[in-house]
Design a protein around this motif. Structure first.
Motif, PDB file in Angstrom:
ATOM      1  N   LEU A 160       0.834  -1.204   0.000  1.00 11.19           N
ATOM      2  CA  LEU A 160       0.000   0.000   0.000  1.00 11.19           C
ATOM      3  C   LEU A 160       0.868   1.253   0.000  1.00 11.19           C
ATOM      4  CD1 LEU A 160      -2.692   1.532   0.196  1.00 11.19           C
ATOM      5  CD2 LEU A 160      -2.602   1.182   2.665  1.00 11.19           C
ATOM      6  N   GLY A 161       1.933   1.238   0.783  1.00 12.04           N
ATOM      7  CA  GLY A 161       2.838   2.393   0.809  1.00 12.04           C
ATOM      8  C   GLY A 161       3.424   2.680  -0.564  1.00 12.04           C
ATOM      9  N   ALA A 162       3.833   1.636  -1.258  1.00 11.53           N
ATOM     10  CA  ALA A 162       4.380   1.806  -2.610  1.00 11.53           C
ATOM     11  C   ALA A 162       3.322   2.389  -3.544  1.00 11.53           C
ATOM     12  CB  ALA A 162       4.887   0.469  -3.144  1.00 11.53           C
ATOM     13  N   ALA A 163       2.099   1.865  -3.455  1.00  8.09           N
ATOM     14  CA  ALA A 163       1.017   2.362  -4.313  1.00  8.09           C
ATOM     15  C   ALA A 163       0.718   3.826  -4.018  1.00  8.09           C
ATOM     16  CB  ALA A 163      -0.238   1.503  -4.130  1.00  8.09           C
ATOM     17  N   VAL A 164       0.681   4.186  -2.753  1.00 15.97           N
ATOM     18  CA  VAL A 164       0.395   5.584  -2.388  1.00 15.97           C
ATOM     19  C   VAL A 164       1.492   6.512  -2.913  1.00 15.97           C
ATOM     20  CG1 VAL A 164       0.238   7.197  -0.436  1.00 15.97           C
ATOM     21  CG2 VAL A 164      -1.074   5.075  -0.401  1.00 15.97           C
ATOM     22  N   VAL A 165       2.739   6.128  -2.737  1.00 12.58           N
ATOM     23  CA  VAL A 165       3.845   6.972  -3.214  1.00 12.58           C
ATOM     24  C   VAL A 165       3.800   7.106  -4.732  1.00 12.58           C
ATOM     25  CG1 VAL A 165       6.359   7.107  -3.453  1.00 12.58           C
ATOM     26  CG2 VAL A 165       5.355   6.550  -1.244  1.00 12.58           C
ATOM     27  N   LEU A 166       3.579   5.993  -5.423  1.00 10.84           N
ATOM     28  CA  LEU A 166       3.539   6.046  -6.880  1.00 10.84           C
ATOM     29  C   LEU A 166       2.379   6.915  -7.367  1.00 10.84           C
ATOM     30  CD1 LEU A 166       4.721   5.203  -9.560  1.00 10.84           C
ATOM     31  CD2 LEU A 166       3.323   3.130  -9.446  1.00 10.84           C
ATOM     32  N   GLU A 167       1.212   6.709  -6.797  1.00 13.08           N
ATOM     33  CA  GLU A 167       0.063   7.489  -7.253  1.00 13.08           C
ATOM     34  C   GLU A 167       0.151   8.953  -6.824  1.00 13.08           C
ATOM     35  OE1 GLU A 167      -1.368   3.376  -7.906  1.00 13.08           O
ATOM     36  OE2 GLU A 167      -2.039   4.175  -5.987  1.00 13.08           O
ATOM     37  N   PHE A 168       0.814   9.217  -5.713  1.00 16.04           N
ATOM     38  CA  PHE A 168       1.037  10.607  -5.319  1.00 16.04           C
ATOM     39  C   PHE A 168       1.994  11.284  -6.299  1.00 16.04           C
ATOM     40  CE2 PHE A 168       3.174  13.946  -2.808  1.00 16.04           C
ATOM     41  CZ  PHE A 168       2.060  14.721  -2.526  1.00 16.04           C
ATOM     42  N   THR A 169       3.007  10.566  -6.750  1.00 21.19           N
ATOM     43  CA  THR A 169       3.918  11.113  -7.760  1.00 21.19           C
ATOM     44  C   THR A 169       3.155  11.401  -9.046  1.00 21.19           C
ATOM     45  OG1 THR A 169       5.744   9.843  -6.799  1.00 21.19           O
ATOM     46  CG2 THR A 169       6.098  10.740  -8.991  1.00 21.19           C
ATOM     47  N   GLY A 170       2.234  10.496  -9.410  1.00 20.55           N
ATOM     48  CA  GLY A 170       1.386  10.739 -10.575  1.00 20.55           C
ATOM     49  C   GLY A 170       0.510  11.968 -10.395  1.00 20.55           C
ATOM     50  N   LEU A 171      -0.013  12.144  -9.198  1.00 23.22           N
ATOM     51  CA  LEU A 171      -0.822  13.329  -8.899  1.00 23.22           C
ATOM     52  C   LEU A 171       0.015  14.608  -9.021  1.00 23.22           C
ATOM     53  CD1 LEU A 171      -3.649  14.254  -8.018  1.00 23.22           C
ATOM     54  CD2 LEU A 171      -2.881  14.002  -5.646  1.00 23.22           C
ATOM     55  N   LEU A 172       1.257  14.547  -8.588  1.00 25.12           N
ATOM     56  CA  LEU A 172       2.148  15.701  -8.734  1.00 25.12           C
ATOM     57  C   LEU A 172       2.424  16.001 -10.207  1.00 25.12           C
ATOM     58  CD1 LEU A 172       4.696  15.038  -5.845  1.00 25.12           C
ATOM     59  CD2 LEU A 172       2.898  16.772  -5.913  1.00 25.12           C
ATOM     60  N   TRP A 173       2.514  14.967 -11.038  1.00 25.65           N
ATOM     61  CA  TRP A 173       2.681  15.171 -12.485  1.00 25.65           C
ATOM     62  C   TRP A 173       1.424  15.822 -13.065  1.00 25.65           C
ATOM     63  CZ3 TRP A 173       1.191  11.255 -16.592  1.00 25.65           C
ATOM     64  CH2 TRP A 173       1.547  11.709 -17.864  1.00 25.65           C
ATOM     65  N   ILE A 174       0.268  15.345 -12.638  1.00 25.28           N
ATOM     66  CA  ILE A 174      -0.989  15.945 -13.100  1.00 25.28           C
ATOM     67  C   ILE A 174      -1.048  17.418 -12.725  1.00 25.28           C
ATOM     68  CG2 ILE A 174      -3.505  15.963 -12.715  1.00 25.28           C
ATOM     69  CD1 ILE A 174      -3.324  12.876 -12.504  1.00 25.28           C
ATOM     70  N   ALA A 175      -0.589  17.748 -11.521  1.00 22.47           N
ATOM     71  CA  ALA A 175      -0.604  19.130 -11.025  1.00 22.47           C
ATOM     72  C   ALA A 175       0.562  19.958 -11.562  1.00 22.47           C
ATOM     73  CB  ALA A 175      -0.589  19.139  -9.502  1.00 22.47           C
ATOM     74  N   ASP A 176       1.367  19.378 -12.437  1.00 19.03           N
ATOM     75  CA  ASP A 176       2.513  20.050 -13.045  1.00 19.03           C
ATOM     76  C   ASP A 176       3.596  20.402 -12.016  1.00 19.03           C
ATOM     77  OD1 ASP A 176       3.554  20.577 -15.512  1.00 19.03           O
ATOM     78  OD2 ASP A 176       2.800  22.637 -15.622  1.00 19.03           O
ATOM     79  N   ARG A 177       3.710  19.562 -10.982  1.00 19.37           N
ATOM     80  CA  ARG A 177       4.732  19.748  -9.940  1.00 19.37           C
ATOM     81  C   ARG A 177       5.919  18.814 -10.116  1.00 19.37           C
ATOM     82  NH1 ARG A 177       3.835  24.353  -7.104  1.00 19.37           N
ATOM     83  NH2 ARG A 177       1.648  24.535  -6.557  1.00 19.37           N
ATOM     84  N   ARG A 178       5.729  17.784 -10.932  1.00 26.33           N
ATOM     85  CA  ARG A 178       6.790  16.835 -11.268  1.00 26.33           C
ATOM     86  C   ARG A 178       6.682  16.533 -12.753  1.00 26.33           C
ATOM     87  NH1 ARG A 178       8.355  18.093  -7.067  1.00 26.33           N
ATOM     88  NH2 ARG A 178       8.953  16.876  -5.275  1.00 26.33           N
ATOM     89  N   SER A 179       7.764  16.016 -13.306  1.00 23.91           N
ATOM     90  CA  SER A 179       7.762  15.678 -14.734  1.00 23.91           C
ATOM     91  C   SER A 179       7.383  14.215 -14.915  1.00 23.91           C
ATOM     92  CB  SER A 179       9.141  15.931 -15.335  1.00 23.91           C
ATOM     93  OG  SER A 179      10.068  14.966 -14.847  1.00 23.91           O
ATOM     94  N   LEU A 180       7.049  13.883 -16.142  1.00 28.30           N
ATOM     95  CA  LEU A 180       6.799  12.489 -16.481  1.00 28.30           C
ATOM     96  C   LEU A 180       8.073  11.682 -16.248  1.00 28.30           C
ATOM     97  CD1 LEU A 180       5.106  10.189 -17.605  1.00 28.30           C
ATOM     98  CD2 LEU A 180       5.685  10.988 -19.912  1.00 28.30           C
ATOM     99  N   GLY A 181       9.213  12.270 -16.507  1.00 32.25           N
ATOM    100  CA  GLY A 181      10.488  11.594 -16.242  1.00 32.25           C
ATOM    101  C   GLY A 181      10.630  11.222 -14.778  1.00 32.25           C
ATOM    102  N   ASP A 182      10.219  12.130 -13.869  1.00 31.99           N
ATOM    103  CA  ASP A 182      10.248  11.824 -12.432  1.00 31.99           C
ATOM    104  C   ASP A 182       9.323  10.654 -12.112  1.00 31.99           C
ATOM    105  OD1 ASP A 182      11.954  14.001 -11.943  1.00 31.99           O
ATOM    106  OD2 ASP A 182      10.268  15.356 -11.526  1.00 31.99           O
ATOM    107  N   LEU A 183       8.140  10.686 -12.695  1.00 31.65           N
ATOM    108  CA  LEU A 183       7.172   9.619 -12.466  1.00 31.65           C
ATOM    109  C   LEU A 183       7.726   8.284 -12.956  1.00 31.65           C
ATOM    110  CD1 LEU A 183       4.392   8.534 -11.668  1.00 31.65           C
ATOM    111  CD2 LEU A 183       3.539   9.309 -13.896  1.00 31.65           C
ATOM    112  N   ARG A 184       8.316   8.267 -14.138  1.00 26.17           N
ATOM    113  CA  ARG A 184       8.866   7.017 -14.678  1.00 26.17           C
ATOM    114  C   ARG A 184      10.010   6.498 -13.817  1.00 26.17           C
ATOM    115  NH1 ARG A 184       8.518   8.983 -20.739  1.00 26.17           N
ATOM    116  NH2 ARG A 184      10.628   9.659 -20.294  1.00 26.17           N
ATOM    117  N   MET A 185      10.861   7.397 -13.343  1.00 26.58           N
ATOM    118  CA  MET A 185      11.967   6.974 -12.485  1.00 26.58           C
ATOM    119  C   MET A 185      11.423   6.352 -11.191  1.00 26.58           C
ATOM    120  SD  MET A 185      15.140   9.133 -10.871  1.00 26.58           S
ATOM    121  CE  MET A 185      14.047  10.094  -9.845  1.00 26.58           C
ATOM    122  N   ASN A 186      10.449   7.024 -10.584  1.00 33.45           N
ATOM    123  CA  ASN A 186       9.852   6.483  -9.359  1.00 33.45           C
ATOM    124  C   ASN A 186       9.152   5.150  -9.625  1.00 33.45           C
ATOM    125  OD1 ASN A 186      10.718   8.554  -7.753  1.00 33.45           O
ATOM    126  ND2 ASN A 186       8.788   9.662  -7.787  1.00 33.45           N
TER     127      ASN A 186
END
Length: 168
Positions: free
Chosen positions: A42-68
């Protein structure tokens, strides 16, 4: 093949759990491993989906999401495998509707994890700096749907597992 591996893994876990009555001394270590696997997955899922949410909000890049995703998906799969392995020694009550729904939630999470590998491949074809708002609508829907399925499945399994444990 990965979908079949997930189904086989769940089947083996349930078959062992239904046919094996583990000794009393094994219950607490198996429960500890099970709860640890929930935390990890669950922790992994929350972190991954939070990173995706940050990408949606334009706070992280797709590259960051892919790395995570490359790092975190391994942790999520360790959590799922740990749930299947430890759950086999918790002697699940397969006649309890809560247990059945919980197992279906775990199956849903694992199948979604397999499907997300294809989504990751699709996102891997895009430039690392592409904002979420600029990707095709079908990929947007797929990203959001995968996150919703993941969180719904994980939290359903957690809540039903807690209710099952509290009632015994």
């Amino acid at each position: 093949m990965a979908y079949w591996a997930v189904i086989l893994g769940l089947y083996v876990s349930l078959a062992v759990g239904a046919s094996l009555v583990p000794p009393a001394w094994l219950h607490m270590p198996a429960l500890f491993a099970h709860l640890g696997s929930v935390i990890v997955g669950l922790g992994a899922a929350v972190v991954l989906e939070f990173t995706g949410l940050l990408w949606i909000a334009d706070r992280r890049s797709l590259g960051d999401l892919r790395m995570n995703e490359r790092l975190i998906s391994i942790v999520a799969w360790i959590g799922i495998l740990g749930l299947l392995a430890s759950g086999a020694f918790l002697h699940p009550n397969l006649s309890d509707p809560k247990t059945i729904v919980k197992m279906l939630a775990v199956l849903l999470v694992a199948m979604n994890g397999v499907a997300m590998t294809r989504l990751t491949d699709e996102l891997g074809r895009l430039p690392a700096q592409v904002p979420f708002r600029s990707i095709p609508r079908s990929l947007k829907v797929w990203c959001v749907w995968s996150a919703v399925v993941s969180q719904t499945g994980w939290w359903t399994a957690v809540i039903l597992g807690m209710l099952n444990t509290a009632s015994h």
